[in-house]
Design an enzyme around this catalytic site. Structure first.
Site, PDB file in Angstrom:
ATOM      1  N   CYS A  90       0.859  -1.184   0.000  1.00 27.12           N
ATOM      2  CA  CYS A  90       0.000   0.000   0.000  1.00 27.12           C
ATOM      3  C   CYS A  90       0.895   1.234   0.000  1.00 27.12           C
ATOM      4  CB  CYS A  90      -0.883  -0.008   1.254  1.00 27.12           C
ATOM      5  SG  CYS A  90      -1.959   1.428   1.393  1.00 27.12           S
ATOM      6  N   HIS A 132      -9.224  -3.478  -2.298  1.00 24.97           N
ATOM      7  CA  HIS A 132      -8.240  -2.783  -1.455  1.00 24.97           C
ATOM      8  C   HIS A 132      -8.565  -1.291  -1.388  1.00 24.97           C
ATOM      9  CE1 HIS A 132      -3.856  -2.038  -0.194  1.00 24.97           C
ATOM     10  NE2 HIS A 132      -4.326  -0.827  -0.442  1.00 24.97           N
TER      11      HIS A 132
HETATM   12 ZN    ZN Z   1      -3.710   1.095   0.012  1.00 20.53          ZN
END
Ligand code: ZN
Length: 164
Positions: A90, A132
């Site tokens: 991320c 996500h």
């Molecule tokens: Zn992320």
């Protein structure tokens, strides 16, 4: 646009719906363009509003082999029972990677930056990125989806890295 990193409160807030999209199309088109610039600069494949300090329900994805896509006020309509595990990272937790279990396919409805509603059925990596990024709109980060012991390990590493 700067990407906020783990520890910033905005990443934990539920993002607000985009109001009056059709009346503000030029603004949202510009926002999406800026988000794509930030995504490219960071060599990512997905980015959500809260990650750039915008607590609104928008995310973008740009996955190899697919066109760049903008999702505004998305709804997850359906996800498959079947799941798969894949290593995720991320942009808001740089340098951290872990296997996350997610549904294999997703059906999502959203509006694009032109104000058009669309429904997309996706599988594999595209489905994973959509799920996500959608999580970011709910204040959820991928490490929350790890088994508790693994989550704790990853958190310890993040804290250590922040202190280093
Ligand atoms: Zn992320």
């Amino acid at each position: 646009m700067d990407v906020l990193t783990f520890g910033n409160d905005m990443l934990r807030q539920k993002a607000a719906p985009v109001e009056n999209l059709k009346g503000n199309l030029s603004q949202w088109k510009e926002t999406a363009e800026k988000m794509f610039d930030a995504l490219k600069a960071q060599k990512g494949i997905g980015l959500a509003g809260p990650q750039v300090g915008l607590s609104q329900r928008i995310f973008i994805i740009d996955v190899d082999g697919d066109e760049p896509r903008v999702f505004i006020n998305p709804s997850i309509i359906e996800t498959s029972q079947e799941t798969w595990k894949y290593e995720e990272g991320c942009l808001s937790i740089p340098g951290t990677w872990a296997n996350v279990v997610r549904p294999k396919t997703v059906k999502v409805q959203a509006w694009n930056e032109k104000g058009r509603s669309f429904t997309l059925e996706a599988s594999g990596l595209i489905a994973r990125v959509i799920l996500h990024e959608y999580d970011h709109l709910e204040g959820v980060m991928f490490i929350d989806r790890l088994p508790e012991a693994k989550r704790q390990k990853v958190l310890d590493k993040i804290v250590k890295k922040a202190k280093a």
